[in-house]
Design an enzyme around this catalytic site. Structure first.
Site, PDB file in Angstrom:
ATOM      1  N   GLN A 188     -27.273 -25.398 -10.980  1.00 19.38           N
ATOM      2  CA  GLN A 188     -28.034 -25.230  -9.728  1.00 19.38           C
ATOM      3  C   GLN A 188     -28.755 -23.889  -9.658  1.00 19.38           C
ATOM      4  OE1 GLN A 188     -25.219 -26.841  -6.334  1.00 19.38           O
ATOM      5  NE2 GLN A 188     -24.055 -26.270  -8.143  1.00 19.38           N
ATOM      6  N   ARG A 189     -28.312 -22.928 -10.445  1.00 19.66           N
ATOM      7  CA  ARG A 189     -28.922 -21.592 -10.346  1.00 19.66           C
ATOM      8  C   ARG A 189     -30.055 -21.386 -11.350  1.00 19.66           C
ATOM      9  NH1 ARG A 189     -24.194 -17.969  -8.999  1.00 19.66           N
ATOM     10  NH2 ARG A 189     -24.815 -16.714 -10.775  1.00 19.66           N
TER      11      ARG A 189
ATOM     12  N   ILE B 152     -29.284 -18.956  -3.486  1.00 20.69           N
ATOM     13  CA  ILE B 152     -29.384 -20.412  -3.303  1.00 20.69           C
ATOM     14  C   ILE B 152     -28.527 -20.883  -2.124  1.00 20.69           C
ATOM     15  CG2 ILE B 152     -29.959 -20.829  -5.730  1.00 20.69           C
ATOM     16  CD1 ILE B 152     -27.098 -22.074  -5.997  1.00 20.69           C
ATOM     17  N   ASP B 153     -27.589 -20.032  -1.655  1.00 24.53           N
ATOM     18  CA  ASP B 153     -26.703 -20.436  -0.556  1.00 24.53           C
ATOM     19  C   ASP B 153     -27.418 -20.529   0.802  1.00 24.53           C
ATOM     20  OD1 ASP B 153     -24.733 -20.434  -2.416  1.00 24.53           O
ATOM     21  OD2 ASP B 153     -23.674 -18.679  -1.657  1.00 24.53           O
TER      22      ASP B 153
ATOM     23  N   LYS C 175     -21.030 -52.114  -0.682  1.00 24.47           N
ATOM     24  CA  LYS C 175     -21.895 -51.126  -1.351  1.00 24.47           C
ATOM     25  C   LYS C 175     -21.542 -51.058  -2.834  1.00 24.47           C
ATOM     26  CE  LYS C 175     -23.448 -48.005   2.163  1.00 24.47           C
ATOM     27  NZ  LYS C 175     -24.093 -46.711   2.211  1.00 24.47           N
TER      28      LYS C 175
ATOM     29  N   GLU D 114     -23.145 -40.922   1.125  1.00 25.87           N
ATOM     30  CA  GLU D 114     -22.291 -41.651   2.081  1.00 25.87           C
ATOM     31  C   GLU D 114     -21.466 -40.685   2.929  1.00 25.87           C
ATOM     32  OE1 GLU D 114     -23.101 -43.214  -0.829  1.00 25.87           O
ATOM     33  OE2 GLU D 114     -24.040 -44.816   0.329  1.00 25.87           O
TER      34      GLU D 114
ATOM     35  N   GLY E  74     -25.735 -13.070  -7.472  1.00 27.55           N
ATOM     36  CA  GLY E  74     -25.980 -14.327  -8.183  1.00 27.55           C
ATOM     37  C   GLY E  74     -27.473 -14.567  -8.345  1.00 27.55           C
TER      38      GLY E  74
ATOM     39  N   GLY F  63     -24.438  -9.864  -0.232  1.00 23.45           N
ATOM     40  CA  GLY F  63     -23.757  -8.718  -0.843  1.00 23.45           C
ATOM     41  C   GLY F  63     -24.770  -7.662  -1.275  1.00 23.45           C
ATOM     42  N   SER F  64     -25.868  -8.104  -1.860  1.00 19.89           N
ATOM     43  CA  SER F  64     -26.884  -7.179  -2.366  1.00 19.89           C
ATOM     44  C   SER F  64     -27.592  -6.465  -1.218  1.00 19.89           C
ATOM     45  CB  SER F  64     -27.921  -7.946  -3.191  1.00 19.89           C
ATOM     46  OG  SER F  64     -27.252  -8.788  -4.099  1.00 19.89           O
TER      47      SER F  64
END
Ligand code: F6P
Length: 323
Positions: free
Chosen positions: A255-256, A126-127, A213, A187, A11, A104-105
């Site tokens: 996100q990537r 990113i993990d 809230k 929250e 990824g 994995g890589s």
């Protein structure tokens, strides 16, 4: 060692381009030639490479993704695929390889090392679940992207008095969800590492409503079970008693992508340069990492032996902050 190759695999994430640039420029500085392998181990198996010069890696510091391309290469899981890759490396007269990627890589890098080929790995996912580094390339930018999304969703959640589930990436790891939840003032945070029944989530939503809230933000890691879709259905079926209407946003591959943050550019430059230097100085079968603000070396065996766990002290801190 006269010629090395570099590839990005698995990824993608922000910071891969600055890392390729750093590997290339350090290797050239130390007198070696560099080949860029296209599309990760797939390109290695098929012999798709391009020569990299100082100028060919110019102007890419701020570009997301990887200009070499990447792949999750199934063929490389097999010994046959690995031997094909080794053959390509030998045919191209390559003396060493830098592999940039996640678990994995780096497992792929270890396979080549075990076949006797000189390899150095660089953690990029990113993990943030690779052992032997406090932080992997791409994590900081992804966190900032998630925080930006949380802030925006909070605006609309408050205007409408709604509860929002925000799903982050992390198939097996709750790191992105936990850290963004803490830094984003959520929250509640749901991660695969900690079991949380759906009833408990409903209670948290109802409790936020009772306290007056204007919103309730729950960050859910992709790998949390029984899953975000099941949870949204469950909460929606109880909307009347909970008080808030419920909505779901899956952040997904947003996100990537994007320009790497200052931190990621610097980390990628340090680790990429260190990888080239180590490989050319004779290091074998190791991963360069960033531990206590220093470049460190970890054997690839150790780096991929198990998935790095989230810090449960941060989970406890999040629980206190959420109330
Ligand atoms: O491993 C990084 C990661 O972004 C995970 O968080 C996510 O589950 C996965 O990759 C998605 O992979 P793909 O882009 O192949 O769907």
């Amino acid at each position: 060692m006269k010629r090395i190759a570099v590839l990005t695999s698995g990824g993608d994430g922000p910071g891969l381009n600055p890392c390729i640039r750093a590997v290339t420029r350090m290797a050239i500085h130390l007198g070696a030639e560099v080949l860029g392998v296209e599309r990760g181990f797939t390109g290695l198996i098929n012999g798709n490479v391009q020569p990299l010069e100082r100028r060919s890696v110019g102007g890419i510091m701020g570009r997301g993704g990887t200009f070499l391309g990447t792949d999750r290469c199934r063929e490389f899981y097999t010994v046959k695929g690995q031997r094909k890759a080794l053959r390509t490396l030998n045919q191209l007269d390559v003396d060493g390889l830098v592999v940039i990627g996640g678990n994995g890589s780096l497992t792929g890098a270890l396979a080549l090392h075990r076949l006797g080929f000189p390899v150095v790995g660089v953690p990029a996912t990113i993990d943030n679940d690779v052992n032997g580094t406090d932080i992997a390339i791409g994590v900081d930018t992804a966190l900032n992207t998630i925080l930006d999304a949380i802030d925006r969703i909070k605006d609309t959640a408050s205007s409408h008095q709604r509860a929002f589930l925000i799903e982050t990436m992390g198939r097996n790891s709750g790191y992105l969800a936990l850290i963004s939840g803490l830094a984003g003032g959520a929250e509640m945070v749901l991660i695969p590492e900690v079991e949380t029944p759906m009833e408990e989530v409903a209670e948290a939503v109802g409790y936020a409503y009772e306290r007056g809230k204007s919103h309730c933000i729950i960050i859910v890691a992709e790998g949390w079970k029984p899953g975000t879709r099941a949870l949204v259905d469950y909460l929606k079926s109880r909307e009347d008693e909970l008080g808030f209407e419920v909505r779901l946003t899956v952040l997904g591959h947003i996100q990537r992508g994007g320009a790497p943050s200052a931190f990621d550019r610097l980390l990628a430059t340090r680790l990429g340069a260190a990888a080239a230097r180590e490989l050319l100085s004779g290091a074998r079968g190791v991963m360069v990492g960033w531990v206590n603000s220093q470049v460190t070396l970890t054997p690839l065996e150790e780096a991929v032996a198990f998935q790095k766990q989230v810090d449960l002290a941060l989970w406890e801190l999040a629980e206190i902050m959420e109330r």
